[in-house]
Enzyme design. Sequence first.
Site, PDB file in Angstrom:
ATOM      1  N   GLU A 196       0.925  -1.157   0.083  1.00  0.00           N
ATOM      2  CA  GLU A 196       0.124  -0.124   0.038  1.00  0.00           C
ATOM      3  C   GLU A 196       0.763   1.133  -0.028  1.00  0.00           C
ATOM      4  OE1 GLU A 196      -3.349   2.168   2.918  1.00  0.00           O
ATOM      5  OE2 GLU A 196      -2.197   0.311   3.609  1.00  0.00           O
ATOM      6  N   GLU A 248      -8.598   9.098   6.794  1.00  0.00           N
ATOM      7  CA  GLU A 248      -8.349   8.299   7.901  1.00  0.00           C
ATOM      8  C   GLU A 248      -8.712   9.168   9.199  1.00  0.00           C
ATOM      9  OE1 GLU A 248      -5.413   4.645   6.685  1.00  0.00           O
ATOM     10  OE2 GLU A 248      -4.627   6.536   7.658  1.00  0.00           O
TER      11      GLU A 248
END
Length: 377
Positions: free
Chosen positions: A157, A240
């Site tokens: 990622e 996030e």
Amino acid sequence: MRRLRHQTRALRGLFATLLTALAVVAALVTATAPAQADTTFCEQFGSTTIQGRYVVQNNRWGTSATQCVTATDTGFRVAQADGSVPTNGAPKSYPSVFNGCHYTNCSPGTNLPARISGISAAPSSISYGYVNDAVYNASYDIWLDPTPRTDGVNRTEIMIWFNKVGPIQPIGSQVGTATVGGRSWQVWSGSNGSNDVLSFVAPSAIGSWNFDVMDFVRETVARGMAQNDWYLTSIQAGFEPWQNGAGLAVNSFSSTVTTGGGTPGGPGTGGPAACTVSYNTNVWPGGFTADVTVKNAGPTAVDAWKLAFTLPSGQRITQAWNASVTPSSGAVTASGLNNNTQIASGASQNFGFQGTYSGTFARPGGFSLNGTACTTA
């Protein structure tokens, strides 16, 4: 009786006047209504499609508190974000918009997964809206895997932190700095227990940016955290949050992936879509018109053509001709009408639109035809 008839005729005239007024109001409402009504959903993993090519997802996985996302024509905003989690652990969610596949949920017409070695460019644009009363990062995620999987967490990622607010940090530890895409970044490397994570953290907040995703992919390959025969599976932009987060927004998002030799971008393409776009404008204070010609330089016809581009901040389309152009600002898509939905090999389609702007006038940074980047004449 005569007086009654006179009163009846007067009432009929008044009724006709009211109908006319109502018709005018209805026309104005229709003309000013958005092309797509905002959609709010609060399901834990709820999602919806925008622009016919991207998926907006709620993706609340780290808390049982309510989180609601409102999808807009060009992106999304966090409508409700209750609760908080410790800032020394994982965030509570990742509301985002993406091109590609996320746990078998694939965006319409995507050409991802695509082998890294076969991708020549992956132009993208992003515009964020931030808040101060929350702890969060604005994260742009790029997922890589040795196989063209669409069903889960991938091998590596890449996270691009456009902004961070509060006492949080990326996974792992800082391993240095790098210049990628013409910008300087702090580089962090680590693992979340399931996959490797390479994070590029902006020294100060970035509100919007046009860039090539492949600059970060190539940097990751150079650091030995991916290989050229791996696959790019998903490109995502969102937040996030650890605490609160209501009001955070992706104002606009665009993502295309160009594979070597020109690969169709999705359903309805008639083969390779190598293309050239000419974009001619007439500009006056506060307004402009654009005349756009897109040429199919590929060997086969392109059916159901769609030309994607991002209008610079402050520009808004008020009317268009010879094509449908939606939404009116941000990342827009022009598509053919009933009589011009195909572009034959070597042929062109022309359309235009009128708009308004604020600040300094600018042209779009790039164009893609059915998912394949075009050259600009």
